[in-house]
Enzyme design. Structure first.
Site, PDB file in Angstrom:
ATOM      1  N   SER A  26     -15.261   1.267   4.676  1.00 12.42           N
ATOM      2  CA  SER A  26     -14.967   2.355   5.617  1.00 12.42           C
ATOM      3  C   SER A  26     -15.154   3.717   4.954  1.00 12.42           C
ATOM      4  O   SER A  26     -14.369   4.633   5.154  1.00 12.42           O
ATOM      5  CB  SER A  26     -13.544   2.206   6.159  1.00 12.42           C
ATOM      6  OG  SER A  26     -12.608   2.103   5.103  1.00 12.42           O
TER       7      SER A  26
ATOM      8  N   LYS B 246      -8.746   7.323  -2.658  1.00  8.73           N
ATOM      9  CA  LYS B 246     -10.196   7.422  -2.590  1.00  8.73           C
ATOM     10  C   LYS B 246     -10.584   8.894  -2.617  1.00  8.73           C
ATOM     11  O   LYS B 246      -9.778   9.753  -2.274  1.00  8.73           O
ATOM     12  CB  LYS B 246     -10.746   6.714  -1.353  1.00  8.73           C
ATOM     13  CG  LYS B 246     -10.051   7.001  -0.035  1.00  8.73           C
ATOM     14  CD  LYS B 246     -10.640   6.117   1.054  1.00  8.73           C
ATOM     15  CE  LYS B 246      -9.867   6.240   2.357  1.00  8.73           C
ATOM     16  NZ  LYS B 246      -8.782   5.262   2.448  1.00  8.73           N
TER      17      LYS B 246
ATOM     18  N   ASP C 192     -14.764  13.383   5.452  1.00  9.77           N
ATOM     19  CA  ASP C 192     -13.907  13.303   6.633  1.00  9.77           C
ATOM     20  C   ASP C 192     -12.876  14.426   6.605  1.00  9.77           C
ATOM     21  O   ASP C 192     -12.933  15.327   5.761  1.00  9.77           O
ATOM     22  CB  ASP C 192     -13.245  11.929   6.743  1.00  9.77           C
ATOM     23  CG  ASP C 192     -12.194  11.681   5.671  1.00  9.77           C
ATOM     24  OD1 ASP C 192     -12.275  12.304   4.595  1.00  9.77           O
ATOM     25  OD2 ASP C 192     -11.282  10.856   5.906  1.00  9.77           O
TER      26      ASP C 192
ATOM     27  N   SER D 177      -6.372  11.789   8.587  1.00 13.03           N
ATOM     28  CA  SER D 177      -7.616  11.359   7.962  1.00 13.03           C
ATOM     29  C   SER D 177      -8.850  11.706   8.797  1.00 13.03           C
ATOM     30  O   SER D 177      -9.119  12.872   9.063  1.00 13.03           O
ATOM     31  CB  SER D 177      -7.560   9.854   7.663  1.00 13.03           C
ATOM     32  OG  SER D 177      -8.652   9.450   6.876  1.00 13.03           O
TER      33      SER D 177
ATOM     34  N   THR E 211      -7.293  -4.451   2.781  1.00 12.51           N
ATOM     35  CA  THR E 211      -7.558  -3.055   3.099  1.00 12.51           C
ATOM     36  C   THR E 211      -6.300  -2.225   2.835  1.00 12.51           C
ATOM     37  O   THR E 211      -5.204  -2.596   3.244  1.00 12.51           O
ATOM     38  CB  THR E 211      -8.000  -2.913   4.565  1.00 12.51           C
ATOM     39  OG1 THR E 211      -9.224  -3.642   4.740  1.00 12.51           O
ATOM     40  CG2 THR E 211      -8.219  -1.463   4.933  1.00 12.51           C
TER      41      THR E 211
END
Length: 590
Positions: free
Chosen positions: A396, A407, A307, A131, A375
């Protein structure tokens, strides 16, 4: 499509003896460790075989699997190993994104949407990513398994994987299978003991772009991007988002090539930290006028970053930062009008517990179903599979919808561009466009503002981090003691009226998740939340979340850090942060 026929190529299956290796417990985001750990003999193979063994036979034998990732160091070698192990375990075909690249949201889209040349559909995927963590020979690598709904493996599966890693004695691999050229689109065919085995290398972006065009009004966004008044900047931080940025923003939407920053995927992310926040996305932050030094160049109207695996996003306006908590709330508030996919209405909305309550207020004002979950994206996936949730997000920098089960960073950028395009569709030839800052401030005027910040204390000694959390849990037994500490630190902060550890009962499957974060809830609606994060590869990360709600529109324009300073002081006193960790300041503030 180029088809590479491997004539009469018959591979053999080898059983390789192995022994369990400690520490292969996958978290909510899979297994993440330093590269030096993954290159230990049998380490990756043990985990892959343990995953196959955790799945039911019909999800392995004869199955179609996706194997790709964010392109970080070790990915290409890992892909070849997983292909050979898939063949040996009876998998029928493996799909690989060209050059081994697929963003995490694109993998989810491929599982859910793609139909192979022979009519096949994917049963699951191995995603190779750590990630937002750095990449390179001395940095991080990761692997996770996604299911047939396109979402991460549920806890029942990850628990089985972990148990299997503790007892594994052998793994299966087709060692004589040649390495696949993953740089060339095409199909390689082989024969094994159980029949045919194919590997298809396909265009990494095609299926995802098609899905985005079915969700958003690309024509309307094109008009915005073609306006001389609108300027745009997108930073992929040398992650896999670069494989999609040119195709979507330049080829489809007409943005200038110069609007793309760091959009060439690199194994080490160019030596940077591919985490889209104000600390690590330095070049974008400076270009958007948010750097420490003033620039003579006028910043773009809109900026965004991704990211490493392109599932996270940061949204910026000219000299203006949009918090992820505000971002998901604003997308939800505008989705029905601005995004065709939602034109018939939203089923519901959800946020992770540490995320600010900005989305709660939107849900209440729009009479929408609302869910607060732990989460981990799998909790959103359950709600989406049950038809209960359309839009969700977490603080986040993760935002998404029910179009996939991960996501989706580029989706969030397109959502914001859609909102800007909708707000400006009658104004493109006017004197001034409605800006990102205008939209956020209008939102605060209607729904109030949730002042919010997160302090990350990274690579803290794991023992010290656990001791700090245990001390907070013990403190929660006495509200009198808590409020004595609060008032001793700041007399202008409200009393704590409730202190607990967040626990969630899933409304879909009835499962209960305990110990999901330590909460201090104040009389005026403010919150302090403490969590240990499982996304790092070594040490521990303590995350401290600080939130204060202000509904008086005359008080929503304050500097966030200034508004939250009293609560920050209280949080550090309650947690004894310096005493336990030796840290006088956080590693990252967002």
């Amino acid at each position: 499509m180029v088809v590479v026929e491997s004539k009469e190529m018959v591979f053999k299956v080898s059983k390789v003896s192995t022994t369990p290796i400690d520490g292969q417990k996958p978290g909510t985001s899979g297994l993440r460790k330093k590269v030096k750990v993954f290159i230990q003999p049998h380490y990756l193979q043990n985990f892959v075989q343990s995953t196959f063994n955790a799945l039911t036979p019909e999800k392995v034998r004869g199955a179609t699997l996706v194997v790709s990732g964010d392109g970080r160091y070790l990915s290409k070698d890992a892909i070849q190993i997983i292909i050979k192990m898939s063949a040996a375990n009876g998998v029928r075909r493996v799909w690989v994104g060209q050059n081994g690249l697929l963003s995490t949201p694109a993998v989810s889209a491929v599982i859910r949407e793609r139909v192979g040349v022979d009519g096949s559909r994917a049963n699951g995927a191995f995603i190779l990513t750590a990630s937002h963590n750095p990449g390179g020979p001395h940095e991080d690598f990761g692997i996770k398994y996604n299911m047939e709904n396109g979402g991460p493996a549920p806890e029942a599966i990850t628990d089985k994987i972990f148990e299997n890693t503790k007892t594994i004695t052998e793994y299966l691999i087709a060692e004589d299978l040649p390495n696949i050229d993953i740089s060339t689109i095409g199909v390689a065919n082989f024969l094994g003991p159980e029949g045919q085995f194919d590997v298809e290398v396909f265009d990494s972006a095609g299926d995802y772009v098609k899905l985005m065009k079915s969700i958003f009004d690309f024509e309307l966004i094109c008009k915005l991007l073609s306006s001389s008044k609108f300027t745009f900047c997108y930073d992929a931080l040398h992650g896999v988002a670069g494989a999609y940025a040119h195709r979507i923003f330049v080829e489809e939407l007409g943005a200038q090539e110069s609007s793309l920053l760091n959009c060439v995927p690199k194994e080490d992310f160019g030596g940077g930290h591919p985490d889209p926040n104000l600390t690590y996305a330095k070049e974008l932050v400076a270009r958007m006028g948010l750097g420490k030094s003033d620039s003579a160049v006028d910043p773009p109207e809109f900026g965004a970053a991704a990211d490493g695996d392109a599932d996270r996003n940061m949204i910026l306006g000219k000299r203006f930062f949009v918090t992820p908590s505000d971002s998901v709330a604003i997308i939800a508030a505008n989705a029905v009008d601005a995004i065709p996919y939602f034109s018939s209405g939203l089923k519901g909305v959800a946020r992770s517990m540490p995320t600010s309550a900005a989305l709660d207020v939107v849900a209440k004002n729009l009479n929408l179903k609302f869910f607060e979950v732990p989460t981990g994206w799998k909790f959103f996936g359950n709600l989406m599979d049950a038809g209960l949730c359309s839009i969700c997000g977490e603080e986040s920098f993760g935002t998404g919808s029910d179009h996939i089960r991960e996501k989706d960073g580029i989706w969030a950028v397109l959502a914001w561009l859609s909102i800007l395009a909708f707000k400006n569709k009658e104004n493109l030839n006017g004197d001034k466009l409605v800006t990102v800052e205008d939209i956020v401030r209008q939102h605060w005027a209607i729904h109030g503002r949730h002042y919010y910040t997160r302090y990350d204390y990274e690579n803290v000694d794991a023992g010290a981090a656990k001791d700090l959390m245990a001390c907070l849990v013990k403190l929660q037994s006495s509200l009198d003691e808590i409020n004595s500490i609060v008032k001793g630190a700041r007399s202008d902060v409200s009393n704590v009226v409730n202190a607990d550890e967040f626990e969630y009962k899933d409304p879909v499957d009835g499962s209960v998740s305990k110990h999901q974060g330590i909460r201090f809830l104040f009389e005026d609606g403010s919150r302090l939340v403490f969590r240990l994060s499982g996304t790092g590869s070594e040490g521990a990360t303590i995350r401290l979340y600080i939130e204060q709600y202000e509904k008086d529109s005359s008080k929503t324009g304050r500097d966030s850090q200034g508004a939250l300073a009293p609560l920050v002081e209280v949080a550090l006193k309650l947690s004894k942060m310096l005493e336990f960790t030796g840290r006088s300041a956080p590693t990252v503030i967002t």
